[in-house]
Structures are given as structure tokens and as C-alpha cells.
Design an enzyme around this catalytic site. Sequence first.
Site, PDB file in Angstrom:
ATOM      1  N   GLY A 105       0.802  -1.278  -0.083  1.00  0.00           N
ATOM      2  CA  GLY A 105       0.060  -0.095   0.050  1.00  0.00           C
ATOM      3  C   GLY A 105       0.897   1.383   0.009  1.00  0.00           C
ATOM      4  O   GLY A 105       1.947   1.357   0.458  1.00  0.00           O
ATOM      5  N   GLU A 136       5.563  -5.681   7.866  1.00  0.00           N
ATOM      6  CA  GLU A 136       5.109  -4.485   8.563  1.00  0.00           C
ATOM      7  C   GLU A 136       5.444  -4.259  10.066  1.00  0.00           C
ATOM      8  O   GLU A 136       5.599  -3.139  10.494  1.00  0.00           O
ATOM      9  CB  GLU A 136       3.296  -4.515   8.640  1.00  0.00           C
ATOM     10  CG  GLU A 136       2.649  -4.497   7.326  1.00  0.00           C
ATOM     11  CD  GLU A 136       2.693  -5.637   6.548  1.00  0.00           C
ATOM     12  OE1 GLU A 136       1.872  -5.531   5.203  1.00  0.00           O
ATOM     13  OE2 GLU A 136       3.131  -6.776   6.974  1.00  0.00           O
ATOM     14  N   ASP A 148      -1.570  -6.720   8.078  1.00  0.00           N
ATOM     15  CA  ASP A 148      -3.112  -6.315   8.062  1.00  0.00           C
ATOM     16  C   ASP A 148      -3.594  -6.916   6.918  1.00  0.00           C
ATOM     17  O   ASP A 148      -3.322  -8.015   6.460  1.00  0.00           O
ATOM     18  CB  ASP A 148      -3.353  -4.711   7.984  1.00  0.00           C
ATOM     19  CG  ASP A 148      -2.888  -3.984   6.999  1.00  0.00           C
ATOM     20  OD1 ASP A 148      -1.725  -4.456   6.255  1.00  0.00           O
ATOM     21  OD2 ASP A 148      -3.458  -2.928   6.821  1.00  0.00           O
TER      22      ASP A 148
END
Length: 371
Positions: free
Chosen positions: A93, A164, A172
Site C-alpha cells: 500500500g 509490517e 493487515d
Amino acid sequence: GFEECWLSGRLLDPQHLVVLLPHYLDDHAEPEVLLEKVGRAGVITMNRPKVLNALNLTMIRQIYPQLKKWESDNETDIVIIKGAGDKAFCAGGDIRAVTEAGKVGDSLAQDFFREEYILNNAIGSYRKPYIALIDGITMGGGVGLSVHGRFRVATEKTLFAMPETAIGLFPDVGGGYFLPRLQGKLGLFLALTGFRLKGRDVQRAGVATHFVESKKVPCALSVQLFTSDALQGRMKGRGVVEVLLFSVSCPNSVRLFSASSVEGIVKNLKTDGSEFAKKQTETLSKMSPTSLKITLKQLQAGASLSLQDVLVMEYRLSQACMRGYDFYEGVRAVLVDKDQNPKWNPSTLEEVSDQMVEQCFSSLGEKDLTL
């Protein structure tokens, strides 16, 4: 520059986190997503190759409605999603934009996660065969666009990771659902360490359902891999391919992650003393202590939850990270200043209390994610 970093190989270092790419390198002259029909197949192409097809909110808002349209369209039998270029499916992302938004209270810090998770859920519940060609780097947000679909096709170029915890976040996009469902403690190992799976290991681990040589992917799609039975949904019951015994450096090495606390895992690794254990101990020492503890609880809880309930939980966690300190410090150290030396707060596992972790899982009331 970006290309120099890629060519030198440094970008593949987990501490450089290709999952988290700045958005300012993008070439806006080209559409960020290509949506087309090829015969009776709907094809989604993420078209930001210069930033390894990093996912942003604009792309999410184009992909989601098209997916829903094709799902109810009698002229569409399957959906295929792939990445442009030859390096990545989707490296993650557009976290840098989210970070900047979070600092100033911009709604993007809520909107990006909320709409991304709604898209992840749509993929996980899709009524037609959904095929993700994870040819190249597949991390973070790219994992969410692939693992919940019925078919995930890996190649020799696939590099899968969820790194992450190195920037004060957690795995996530439904990581709390699919990671604890991998064999043994493999999912927890991948979640805490950000370890990179490559090539055939992505299928052996159960992340991919098929393996095809990169050069043969077009042929496999047209005549071999997805038969008419698959198109009619008869293969759905097979689920993930049978997971083979996974080993990193020695048989059952991931067993060291069988502990009820992060401190227990670290103790197991230090007691083991193997080269593998030493390397993982060093890796964990660099991660956000808060992220490590949140991630362990996330996977423990997610093991018995539906994907929808996991995404609701993860949205709460995402907003806790937006309110916290470590996420911004991690992005600073990895993406902005690039000193690779984040100063976590709290700085040790012992300082992260159970109460601090519990608070991250608290309901957001009317601001909770609804699916």
C-alpha cells in the site's frame, strides 16, 4: 534513485521494505489501473510499475466497483488480477501518503484502510473464480489483493512477505485470517519476522495454489491451468493446495515460534542457538516491540474468526497505529530519513504491557468497520 536501489539489490533487504513505497515517483500520465474484458474474463492490471504497483486509494476506488459489476455480469466468468511490468504484482500500500495524512488528521488515514479492507472482503467472498497472478514482488497490500481469492499463481519470480512489524504496523489486509491457517507456526513466523518466501516455496507454504513458470503464465491461463471445471466453480472445495512440510534451514525450525508470548518465542530462539535462531533473534530485535505483541494477539484471535471479523479487528488496530508513535517513527526511519534506525517507544518487549495491547483492540463504536 529508485532504479539504482532496485538494481543494486538493496531494495530486496527486508529492512528496506518494498512493501512501503513513496507515492511521489508515480507517472500520472498513465492510468493507475487498467480494467478490460478479454473474452469472458475481466482483467485488472495494476499499472504503476515505477513504484512496483503500490496500491493507493484511487486504485481501490476503481477496482472495487468493477469487481462488483463483473460479479453480477452474466458475460463475465472469471476475474484475473495482475501487475504491470516484470518486477512486481503489487509491493504494498501507499503507506507514505497514509503517514502524512495521519500526522495532520486527514481522513485518508481512515479512508484508505477502511476501503482497502472492504475490497479485501469482496475478494474473499467473490462468487466467481478470482485468479491473482503473483508474478514478482507481492507484499502488504498486494497480499490482500491475492491471498483471499480462489486461485493464486506463483512463479519463479514471486517474492512474498509481510514485513509490517519493521515499521510499527502489523500484517493487515486479512493477515490475521490467512496467516494462522498456514501449517504449524509458519504464519506467525512470517508475520513477526517479515521473512521472504520465494518461488516454489510460496506454493509449498500454502500461500499460492499453483506454480507456473513466468514465461508460461499466458499459455497456462488460456488452455492448461484453469479448466472449464474451474470456471464453473467445481474446484472451490479443494481450497488451498496441500501444504508441504516447510523448512527454512532445518526441519521444524518454525516450531521455535510455538510460544504463547513474544518473550517466549525470543527465549526459544536464544535457547536453540542455531544459525537460523540467531538470525531470527536479530531480526526480531529490530522490530517494533508494540507491533510484535499486537501481531501475536492478532493471529491468535484471528485463527478462530471469519475473514469479516478479522478485518473489523484489523481496522481497529490500524487506527490504533495511526494514534500511536511507532508507525510514524518506522516510516521515518525506513522511508523518509532512511537511516534504518527507528527509536521505538516503548523500546523493549517488557515495557509493552498487556493493557497497552488490549487497548489497540478496543471497539471504535460507530467508527468501526462495517462489512
